[in-house]
Write an enzyme that holds these catalytic residues in place. Sequence first.
Site, mmCIF file in Angstrom:
data_model
loop_
_atom_site.group_PDB
_atom_site.id
_atom_site.type_symbol
_atom_site.label_atom_id
_atom_site.label_comp_id
_atom_site.label_asym_id
_atom_site.label_seq_id
_atom_site.Cartn_x
_atom_site.Cartn_y
_atom_site.Cartn_z
ATOM 1 N N ALA A 232 0.874 -1.180 0.000
ATOM 2 C CA ALA A 232 0.000 0.000 0.000
ATOM 3 C C ALA A 232 0.907 1.225 0.000
ATOM 4 O O ALA A 232 2.075 1.148 0.393
ATOM 5 C CB ALA A 232 -0.864 -0.009 1.260
ATOM 6 N N GLU B 203 4.351 -5.264 7.051
ATOM 7 C CA GLU B 203 3.573 -4.235 7.755
ATOM 8 C C GLU B 203 4.073 -3.999 9.176
ATOM 9 O O GLU B 203 4.085 -2.871 9.668
ATOM 10 C CB GLU B 203 2.082 -4.626 7.807
ATOM 11 C CG GLU B 203 1.348 -4.528 6.482
ATOM 12 C CD GLU B 203 1.461 -5.770 5.605
ATOM 13 O OE1 GLU B 203 2.280 -6.648 5.923
ATOM 14 O OE2 GLU B 203 0.733 -5.853 4.600
ATOM 15 N N GLU C 234 -0.926 -8.998 -0.832
ATOM 16 C CA GLU C 234 -2.347 -9.266 -0.557
ATOM 17 C C GLU C 234 -3.169 -9.273 -1.843
ATOM 18 O O GLU C 234 -4.106 -10.058 -1.992
ATOM 19 C CB GLU C 234 -2.884 -8.234 0.442
ATOM 20 C CG GLU C 234 -2.294 -8.444 1.837
ATOM 21 C CD GLU C 234 -2.595 -7.301 2.787
ATOM 22 O OE1 GLU C 234 -2.289 -6.143 2.457
ATOM 23 O OE2 GLU C 234 -3.156 -7.562 3.869
ATOM 24 N N GLY D 21 0.490 -4.832 0.730
ATOM 25 C CA GLY D 21 -0.735 -4.817 -0.085
ATOM 26 C C GLY D 21 -0.531 -5.440 -1.458
ATOM 27 O O GLY D 21 -1.481 -5.945 -2.067
HETATM 28 N N1 COA Z 1 4.586 3.219 -0.576
HETATM 29 C C1 COA Z 1 5.002 4.404 -1.093
HETATM 30 N N2 COA Z 1 6.180 4.554 -1.724
HETATM 31 C C2 COA Z 1 6.965 3.478 -1.839
HETATM 32 C C3 COA Z 1 6.601 2.217 -1.314
HETATM 33 C C4 COA Z 1 5.350 2.123 -0.667
HETATM 34 N N3 COA Z 1 4.902 0.960 -0.164
HETATM 35 N N4 COA Z 1 7.610 1.344 -1.565
HETATM 36 C C5 COA Z 1 8.562 2.030 -2.237
HETATM 37 N N5 COA Z 1 8.174 3.316 -2.395
HETATM 38 C C6 COA Z 1 8.890 4.390 -3.075
HETATM 39 C C7 COA Z 1 10.087 4.896 -2.252
HETATM 40 O O1 COA Z 1 9.655 5.831 -1.281
HETATM 41 C C8 COA Z 1 10.933 5.492 -3.338
HETATM 42 O O2 COA Z 1 10.362 6.740 -3.693
HETATM 43 P P1 COA Z 1 11.319 8.042 -3.897
HETATM 44 O O3 COA Z 1 12.254 7.652 -5.002
HETATM 45 O O4 COA Z 1 10.348 9.133 -4.270
HETATM 46 O O5 COA Z 1 12.017 8.240 -2.596
HETATM 47 C C9 COA Z 1 10.722 4.561 -4.507
HETATM 48 O O6 COA Z 1 9.496 3.891 -4.255
HETATM 49 C C10 COA Z 1 11.806 3.514 -4.641
HETATM 50 O O7 COA Z 1 11.904 2.830 -3.420
HETATM 51 P P2 COA Z 1 13.302 2.628 -2.640
HETATM 52 O O8 COA Z 1 12.991 2.378 -1.216
HETATM 53 O O9 COA Z 1 14.233 3.752 -2.942
HETATM 54 O O10 COA Z 1 13.843 1.307 -3.366
HETATM 55 P P3 COA Z 1 14.847 0.244 -2.765
HETATM 56 O O11 COA Z 1 15.223 -0.650 -3.892
HETATM 57 O O12 COA Z 1 15.951 0.897 -2.009
HETATM 58 O O13 COA Z 1 13.988 -0.595 -1.684
HETATM 59 C C11 COA Z 1 12.032 -1.804 -0.917
HETATM 60 C C12 COA Z 1 12.933 -1.398 -2.111
HETATM 61 C C13 COA Z 1 10.833 -2.536 -1.478
HETATM 62 C C14 COA Z 1 12.838 -2.724 0.016
HETATM 63 C C15 COA Z 1 11.612 -0.526 -0.153
HETATM 64 O O14 COA Z 1 11.100 0.414 -1.088
HETATM 65 C C16 COA Z 1 10.553 -0.772 0.872
HETATM 66 O O15 COA Z 1 10.837 -1.315 1.927
HETATM 67 N N6 COA Z 1 9.268 -0.382 0.579
HETATM 68 C C17 COA Z 1 8.191 -0.466 1.507
HETATM 69 C C18 COA Z 1 7.667 -1.874 1.595
HETATM 70 C C19 COA Z 1 6.557 -1.973 2.616
HETATM 71 O O16 COA Z 1 6.753 -1.749 3.788
HETATM 72 N N7 COA Z 1 5.359 -2.310 2.148
HETATM 73 C C20 COA Z 1 4.212 -2.507 2.968
HETATM 74 C C21 COA Z 1 3.413 -1.280 3.055
HETATM 75 S S1 COA Z 1 2.027 -1.549 4.146
#
Ligand code: COA
Length: 260
Positions: free
Chosen positions: A66, A134, A114, A111
């Site tokens: 999400a 989460e 999910e 999400g």
């Molecule tokens: N919601 C909003 N933005 C998200 C996102 C999410 N769930 N997951 C990634 N992004 C965005 C980042 O903020 C970043 O945006 P920016 O360039 O404007 O800063 C962009 O996507 C790239 O993500 P980044 O974190 O730089 O990539 P990465 O390769 O270093 O890491 C992940 C990848 C997937 C490990 C990391 O993005 C992450 O942990 N995301 C969240 C996952 C999560 O907790 N999901 C559950 C949500 S309930």
Amino acid sequence: MSFQNILFETKNKIAYLTLNRPDKLNALNWQTMQELQQALASVKDDPSVGGVILTGAGEKAFAAGADIGELAQQTPVSAKEFSLQSQEILRFVEHFPKPIIAAVNGFCLGGGSELALACHIRVASEKAKFGQPEVNLGIMCGNGGSQRLPRLIGKGRAIELLITGNMIDAAEAYRLGWVNHVTPPDQLIAKCEEILQTVFKKGPIAVKLTLEAVMHGMAMTLEEGVQLESNLFGMCFSTEDMKEGTKAFLEKRPANFQGK
Ligand code: COA
């Protein structure tokens, strides 16, 4: 119909739905969820579409969850409402009368996972990564992950993933039964197409009723589920497809189903 956050096209009976916010790893904001539902609704009763392949744009992600920016704004009341409305959309996916295959091409988290869990079949690229992170954010699943993941891979395995937030690779997801197949990245969509093309050769009404039996039946007791199955089985005998399928077998020729 025009969309901001998804790509949607139909080819050879398949609707291709691509989550398209690659710069945000296809994070599922509310607009994307709504567009997903609208796109699916537009082909639900279209006889020229027999199934759906759902994937993510770009090299990195199916959907990284999400949208955390949106989540951060929620109040207890709005978060509950957001969860209820998202759950409604995922139920729409789950009860879609045509097979939906999640082609998981990269991060499949929160999400995003999910959403994939609500699809009928999951196929992963070797590069895919799965998780329900989460708890890292101090929240829990709000889109059915705590319910669908244990039903798919078993309670103990699901609990470990849900409370550690650990990410696993495609091979491990396959071992756990989270995904049906793992392919090299460049063969992911072809594998999904192969599955759908096989399904398209079968009786369309029988396929639809089978999805209904499984999806509704999973929420029932075994006693109720087998009763549902008997009813739907009986319904197959009202179709021309049933007559054609049995006749074709006896005449030693391929069946030519019309979905009637
Ligand atoms: N919601 C909003 N933005 C998200 C996102 C999410 N769930 N997951 C990634 N992004 C965005 C980042 O903020 C970043 O945006 P920016 O360039 O404007 O800063 C962009 O996507 C790239 O993500 P980044 O974190 O730089 O990539 P990465 O390769 O270093 O890491 C992940 C990848 C997937 C490990 C990391 O993005 C992450 O942990 N995301 C969240 C996952 C999560 O907790 N999901 C559950 C949500 S309930």
